[in-house]
Design a protein around this motif. Structure first.
Motif, short mmCIF file in Angstrom:
data_model
loop_
_atom_site.label_atom_id
_atom_site.label_comp_id
_atom_site.label_asym_id
_atom_site.label_seq_id
_atom_site.Cartn_x
_atom_site.Cartn_y
_atom_site.Cartn_z
N GLN A 41 -25.94 40.13 -89.46
CA GLN A 41 -27.28 39.92 -88.92
C GLN A 41 -27.17 39.84 -87.40
OE1 GLN A 41 -30.20 39.47 -90.61
NE2 GLN A 41 -29.66 38.78 -92.64
N ASP A 42 -28.10 40.48 -86.70
CA ASP A 42 -28.11 40.46 -85.24
C ASP A 42 -29.40 39.77 -84.80
OD1 ASP A 42 -27.34 40.88 -82.64
OD2 ASP A 42 -28.06 42.94 -82.57
N GLY A 62 -35.25 39.39 -85.64
CA GLY A 62 -34.18 40.27 -86.09
C GLY A 62 -33.62 39.92 -87.44
N TYR A 63 -34.19 38.95 -88.16
CA TYR A 63 -33.66 38.58 -89.47
C TYR A 63 -33.99 39.66 -90.49
CZ TYR A 63 -32.55 35.99 -93.67
OH TYR A 63 -31.99 35.60 -94.86
N ALA A 87 -42.32 30.62 -90.37
CA ALA A 87 -41.56 31.85 -90.54
C ALA A 87 -42.43 32.88 -91.23
CB ALA A 87 -40.31 31.60 -91.37
N LYS A 88 -42.47 34.10 -90.67
CA LYS A 88 -43.14 35.22 -91.33
C LYS A 88 -42.75 36.51 -90.62
CE LYS A 88 -47.42 34.78 -88.74
NZ LYS A 88 -48.85 34.56 -88.79
N ASP A 89 -42.83 37.61 -91.34
CA ASP A 89 -42.56 38.94 -90.80
C ASP A 89 -41.19 39.05 -90.13
OD1 ASP A 89 -45.10 39.66 -91.66
OD2 ASP A 89 -46.02 39.12 -89.73
N VAL A 113 -25.57 35.89 -82.89
CA VAL A 113 -26.77 35.42 -82.19
C VAL A 113 -26.62 35.68 -80.70
CG1 VAL A 113 -28.29 33.46 -81.82
CG2 VAL A 113 -26.91 33.56 -83.88
N LYS A 114 -27.73 36.11 -80.07
CA LYS A 114 -27.76 36.26 -78.61
C LYS A 114 -29.02 35.63 -78.07
CE LYS A 114 -25.20 40.55 -78.17
NZ LYS A 114 -25.23 41.94 -77.73
#
Length: 118
Positions: A41-42, A62-63, A87-89, A113-114
């Protein structure tokens, strides 16, 4: 067989009525998002103040994964920061400026993570 409820005529793909008694409308199968492993994941963590009445929020984008897993991760972040959010979209919102803390928590969970933005 239960039919999922359609919200509008456009959801039926243009079919409004059929006189054929043997007609059976075929529903498109909804694609199930496969969960990507945490280390692939990024995620991007930014501070956002736009359209929020002057309040700052930490925005995680980015999830890739299911909505239920997104909600679970968001709940864990809100609990560890002691604040509200949502949390959504594919985005998580944490109320307040918790960028550094969120980055550390997500790194411990194995995400790439960044911090981005101001």
């Amino acid at each position: 067989m239960s039919n999922p409820k359609k919200k509008s005529l456009s959801d039926l793909g243009g079919i409004m009525y059929s006189t054929d008694p043997s007609f059976n409308y075929e529903h498109e199968q909804e694609s199930v998002e496969e969960t990507v492993p945490n280390n692939q994941q990024d995620l991007r963590v930014t501070l956002d103040r736009k359209n929020r009445g002057g309040k700052a929020v930490t925005l995680i984008t980015g999830y890739r994964g299911s909505a239920a897993e997104l909600e679970t991760l968001s709940k864990m972040l809100k609990t560890k920061c002691g604040v509200g959010g949502g949390a959504k979209d594919g985005e998580m919102i944490i109320q307040g400026d918790f960028r550094d803390k969120v980055v550390l928590i997500l790194q411990k969970e194995g995400f790439k993570v960044k911090k981005s933005g101001g």
